[in-house]
Design a protein around this motif. Sequence first.
Motif, PDB file in Angstrom:
ATOM      1  N   VAL A  13       0.905  -1.248   0.053  1.00  0.00           N
ATOM      2  CA  VAL A  13       0.015   0.100   0.086  1.00  0.00           C
ATOM      3  C   VAL A  13       0.889   1.286   0.172  1.00  0.00           C
ATOM      4  O   VAL A  13       1.760   1.176   0.581  1.00  0.00           O
ATOM      5  N   ARG A  14       0.639   2.305  -0.667  1.00  0.00           N
ATOM      6  CA  ARG A  14       1.342   3.396  -0.983  1.00  0.00           C
ATOM      7  C   ARG A  14       1.221   4.321   0.263  1.00  0.00           C
ATOM      8  O   ARG A  14       0.165   4.092   1.050  1.00  0.00           O
ATOM      9  N   THR A  15       2.225   4.922   0.898  1.00  0.00           N
ATOM     10  CA  THR A  15       2.148   5.660   1.822  1.00  0.00           C
ATOM     11  C   THR A  15       1.691   6.915   1.444  1.00  0.00           C
ATOM     12  O   THR A  15       2.077   8.008   0.852  1.00  0.00           O
ATOM     13  N   PHE A  16       0.446   7.481   1.965  1.00  0.00           N
ATOM     14  CA  PHE A  16       0.030   8.787   1.640  1.00  0.00           C
ATOM     15  C   PHE A  16       0.438  10.128   2.647  1.00  0.00           C
ATOM     16  O   PHE A  16       1.019   9.525   3.760  1.00  0.00           O
ATOM     17  N   ARG A  17       0.321  11.105   2.420  1.00  0.00           N
ATOM     18  CA  ARG A  17       0.765  12.451   3.094  1.00  0.00           C
ATOM     19  C   ARG A  17       0.277  12.099   4.548  1.00  0.00           C
ATOM     20  O   ARG A  17       0.976  12.438   5.787  1.00  0.00           O
ATOM     21  N   GLU A  18      -1.066  11.749   4.858  1.00  0.00           N
ATOM     22  CA  GLU A  18      -1.441  11.678   6.310  1.00  0.00           C
ATOM     23  C   GLU A  18      -0.996  10.673   6.911  1.00  0.00           C
ATOM     24  O   GLU A  18      -1.427  10.441   8.070  1.00  0.00           O
ATOM     25  N   ASP A  19      -0.379   9.730   6.410  1.00  0.00           N
ATOM     26  CA  ASP A  19       0.102   8.354   7.067  1.00  0.00           C
ATOM     27  C   ASP A  19       1.437   8.806   7.917  1.00  0.00           C
ATOM     28  O   ASP A  19       2.231   9.592   7.418  1.00  0.00           O
ATOM     29  N   LYS A  20       1.031   8.668   9.190  1.00  0.00           N
ATOM     30  CA  LYS A  20       2.036   8.997  10.161  1.00  0.00           C
ATOM     31  C   LYS A  20       3.395   7.741  10.413  1.00  0.00           C
ATOM     32  O   LYS A  20       4.198   8.057  11.195  1.00  0.00           O
ATOM     33  N   TYR A  21       3.055   6.846   9.790  1.00  0.00           N
ATOM     34  CA  TYR A  21       4.122   5.650  10.094  1.00  0.00           C
ATOM     35  C   TYR A  21       5.386   6.139   9.554  1.00  0.00           C
ATOM     36  O   TYR A  21       5.778   6.793   8.430  1.00  0.00           O
ATOM     37  N   PRO A  22       6.413   5.976  10.475  1.00  0.00           N
ATOM     38  CA  PRO A  22       7.910   6.235  10.203  1.00  0.00           C
ATOM     39  C   PRO A  22       8.583   5.805   8.960  1.00  0.00           C
ATOM     40  O   PRO A  22       8.335   4.221   8.763  1.00  0.00           O
ATOM     41  N   GLN A  23       8.849   6.414   7.958  1.00  0.00           N
ATOM     42  CA  GLN A  23       9.404   5.835   6.827  1.00  0.00           C
ATOM     43  C   GLN A  23      10.455   5.001   6.811  1.00  0.00           C
ATOM     44  O   GLN A  23      10.767   3.960   6.217  1.00  0.00           O
ATOM     45  N   GLU A  24      11.255   5.309   7.595  1.00  0.00           N
ATOM     46  CA  GLU A  24      12.678   4.539   7.787  1.00  0.00           C
ATOM     47  C   GLU A  24      12.391   3.074   8.469  1.00  0.00           C
ATOM     48  O   GLU A  24      12.850   2.330   8.407  1.00  0.00           O
ATOM     49  N   ILE A  25      11.354   3.092   9.333  1.00  0.00           N
ATOM     50  CA  ILE A  25      10.700   1.872   9.846  1.00  0.00           C
ATOM     51  C   ILE A  25      10.180   1.130   8.752  1.00  0.00           C
ATOM     52  O   ILE A  25      10.487  -0.332   8.718  1.00  0.00           O
ATOM     53  N   ILE A  26       9.498   1.529   7.784  1.00  0.00           N
ATOM     54  CA  ILE A  26       8.836   0.638   6.627  1.00  0.00           C
ATOM     55  C   ILE A  26      10.074   0.156   6.124  1.00  0.00           C
ATOM     56  O   ILE A  26      10.092  -1.048   5.366  1.00  0.00           O
ATOM     57  N   LYS A  27      11.089   1.101   5.481  1.00  0.00           N
ATOM     58  CA  LYS A  27      12.103   0.657   4.794  1.00  0.00           C
ATOM     59  C   LYS A  27      12.914  -0.448   5.381  1.00  0.00           C
ATOM     60  O   LYS A  27      13.393  -1.784   5.090  1.00  0.00           O
ATOM     61  N   LYS A  28      13.068  -0.522   6.639  1.00  0.00           N
ATOM     62  CA  LYS A  28      13.832  -1.544   7.608  1.00  0.00           C
ATOM     63  C   LYS A  28      13.041  -2.997   7.573  1.00  0.00           C
ATOM     64  O   LYS A  28      13.748  -3.798   7.400  1.00  0.00           O
ATOM     65  N   ALA A  29      11.605  -2.629   7.754  1.00  0.00           N
ATOM     66  CA  ALA A  29      10.816  -3.799   7.704  1.00  0.00           C
ATOM     67  C   ALA A  29      11.060  -4.699   6.441  1.00  0.00           C
ATOM     68  O   ALA A  29      10.925  -5.810   6.368  1.00  0.00           O
ATOM     69  N   LEU A  30      11.149  -3.882   5.470  1.00  0.00           N
ATOM     70  CA  LEU A  30      11.096  -4.688   4.039  1.00  0.00           C
ATOM     71  C   LEU A  30      12.683  -5.262   4.133  1.00  0.00           C
ATOM     72  O   LEU A  30      12.443  -6.388   3.553  1.00  0.00           O
ATOM     73  N   ASP A  31      13.673  -4.641   4.428  1.00  0.00           N
ATOM     74  CA  ASP A  31      14.944  -5.382   4.487  1.00  0.00           C
ATOM     75  C   ASP A  31      14.745  -6.620   5.527  1.00  0.00           C
ATOM     76  O   ASP A  31      15.445  -7.537   5.256  1.00  0.00           O
ATOM     77  N   ASN A  32      14.247  -6.381   6.427  1.00  0.00           N
ATOM     78  CA  ASN A  32      13.849  -7.537   7.432  1.00  0.00           C
ATOM     79  C   ASN A  32      13.016  -8.705   6.650  1.00  0.00           C
ATOM     80  O   ASN A  32      13.566  -9.835   6.939  1.00  0.00           O
ATOM     81  N   LEU A  33      12.144  -8.425   6.075  1.00  0.00           N
ATOM     82  CA  LEU A  33      11.322  -9.267   5.344  1.00  0.00           C
ATOM     83  C   LEU A  33      12.091 -10.070   4.502  1.00  0.00           C
ATOM     84  O   LEU A  33      11.893 -11.359   4.317  1.00  0.00           O
ATOM     85  N   ILE A  34      12.894  -9.549   3.675  1.00  0.00           N
ATOM     86  CA  ILE A  34      13.816 -10.069   2.879  1.00  0.00           C
ATOM     87  C   ILE A  34      14.703 -11.148   3.513  1.00  0.00           C
ATOM     88  O   ILE A  34      14.847 -12.335   3.215  1.00  0.00           O
ATOM     89  N   GLU A  35      15.503 -10.916   4.494  1.00  0.00           N
ATOM     90  CA  GLU A  35      16.270 -11.692   5.197  1.00  0.00           C
ATOM     91  C   GLU A  35      15.437 -12.889   6.004  1.00  0.00           C
ATOM     92  O   GLU A  35      15.819 -13.853   5.845  1.00  0.00           O
ATOM     93  N   ALA A  36      14.145 -12.503   6.616  1.00  0.00           N
ATOM     94  CA  ALA A  36      13.587 -13.552   7.190  1.00  0.00           C
ATOM     95  C   ALA A  36      13.126 -14.497   6.219  1.00  0.00           C
ATOM     96  O   ALA A  36      12.856 -15.699   6.350  1.00  0.00           O
ATOM     97  N   THR A  37      12.692 -14.129   4.754  1.00  0.00           N
ATOM     98  CA  THR A  37      11.860 -15.005   3.799  1.00  0.00           C
ATOM     99  C   THR A  37      13.120 -15.981   3.405  1.00  0.00           C
ATOM    100  O   THR A  37      12.747 -17.360   3.103  1.00  0.00           O
ATOM    101  N   LYS A  38      14.395 -15.837   3.450  1.00  0.00           N
ATOM    102  CA  LYS A  38      15.666 -16.782   2.953  1.00  0.00           C
ATOM    103  C   LYS A  38      15.647 -17.751   4.029  1.00  0.00           C
ATOM    104  O   LYS A  38      16.135 -18.826   3.829  1.00  0.00           O
ATOM    105  N   GLN A  39      15.048 -17.509   5.195  1.00  0.00           N
ATOM    106  CA  GLN A  39      14.864 -18.786   6.358  1.00  0.00           C
ATOM    107  C   GLN A  39      13.693 -19.783   5.866  1.00  0.00           C
ATOM    108  O   GLN A  39      13.715 -20.718   6.667  1.00  0.00           O
ATOM    109  N   ILE A  40      12.801 -19.403   5.134  1.00  0.00           N
ATOM    110  CA  ILE A  40      11.761 -20.126   4.721  1.00  0.00           C
ATOM    111  C   ILE A  40      11.971 -21.608   4.146  1.00  0.00           C
ATOM    112  O   ILE A  40      12.861 -21.458   3.180  1.00  0.00           O
TER     113      ILE A  40
END
Length: 345
Positions: A13-40
Amino acid sequence: MDEFNIQISIPIVRTFREDKYPQEIIKKALDNLIEATKQIRVSNNFFDNLKISMRRYSSMPKKFLKTPKAIFHLSDETVLVFSCKALIDYNAVAERVRSEEGFEEKYFGSVMDFGKDLVKFETIKLFKKSLDEVFILSHISTPGALKFRDGVLFIDNKFYEEYETLSGFVREAFEHCDSIKYPRIKHVSTQKLLTQIKSMDVGFKLTPTCQLEKALNCLSNVLNPRLDINEILMYSVIGLETLFVSGEQNIQKQIDENVQLLLGRLSSHKRIIKNLYNFRSKLFHGEFELKPYHYYRNELVDYIDDTDSKLYEACAFSTLILIATIQEMILTGRKELIYKTELTN
């Protein structure tokens, strides 16, 4: 040997202007997901330890645009593509199917075609189950950071079916609870959580053996995208009762006191936990009137009254408390939460 290839494409889902979620956390979560996927690893009767890989695309792959989901395409959307490949001996599969007692081609058709369909069916089930569990862990490690839209599943580069992702309610719950700064949410590595639960020998089980597994199962139900707000409250509060309540007396008091013992004292909104349980009791005991669900489904309710607002607040708060507790238990290696009463001078 034939190659069997599965791919699942999921837009974020795209992040809209009113979305208050920290962008740096979203980016880190994506990187974490890639690493976690490797363990599946996916294993079934046809192969062992099949690896899953994930790639990130800045726009939709062309074949996605030819599927029923293309109508919802947004040109600047990030897309995650999860893939796995296996070499299958369909002749061996056919022989195995033929040897099964009761198989008759006059009823089930070609044994080769039946075997191929069986491989597809069993592998897709396990593939989707594995992804769902990593997505749930992602919500525990970085609550609400990744909010997906429904995707599509391909087999051998041909569209097979739509893929329903988990509910995005955690993002809304995070933003709601962030305003009162409770519970305090940590952002940790999804891979770390995955490694930790494996070392603890806990997981999503049909017959859970400890409080943590029961709570994980409750959270998986909270994230069911087909639930309405009342059902979300039900499953989240069941999870809280599993973790914080012993016996059938003073349930509200036990939840209020034990939540704060584990997650820290409330400095403001001190009645919010008690109000949560009061609301849950009124809801379950029929003390206020529910609106027809299909009115919400078909957008026939264009206002939010006081009851709706309180219900939403209760759902958001109970969901985040459940996630924060599960996160704390995994990080500290606790399968159970045991409280005791002490008499001091």
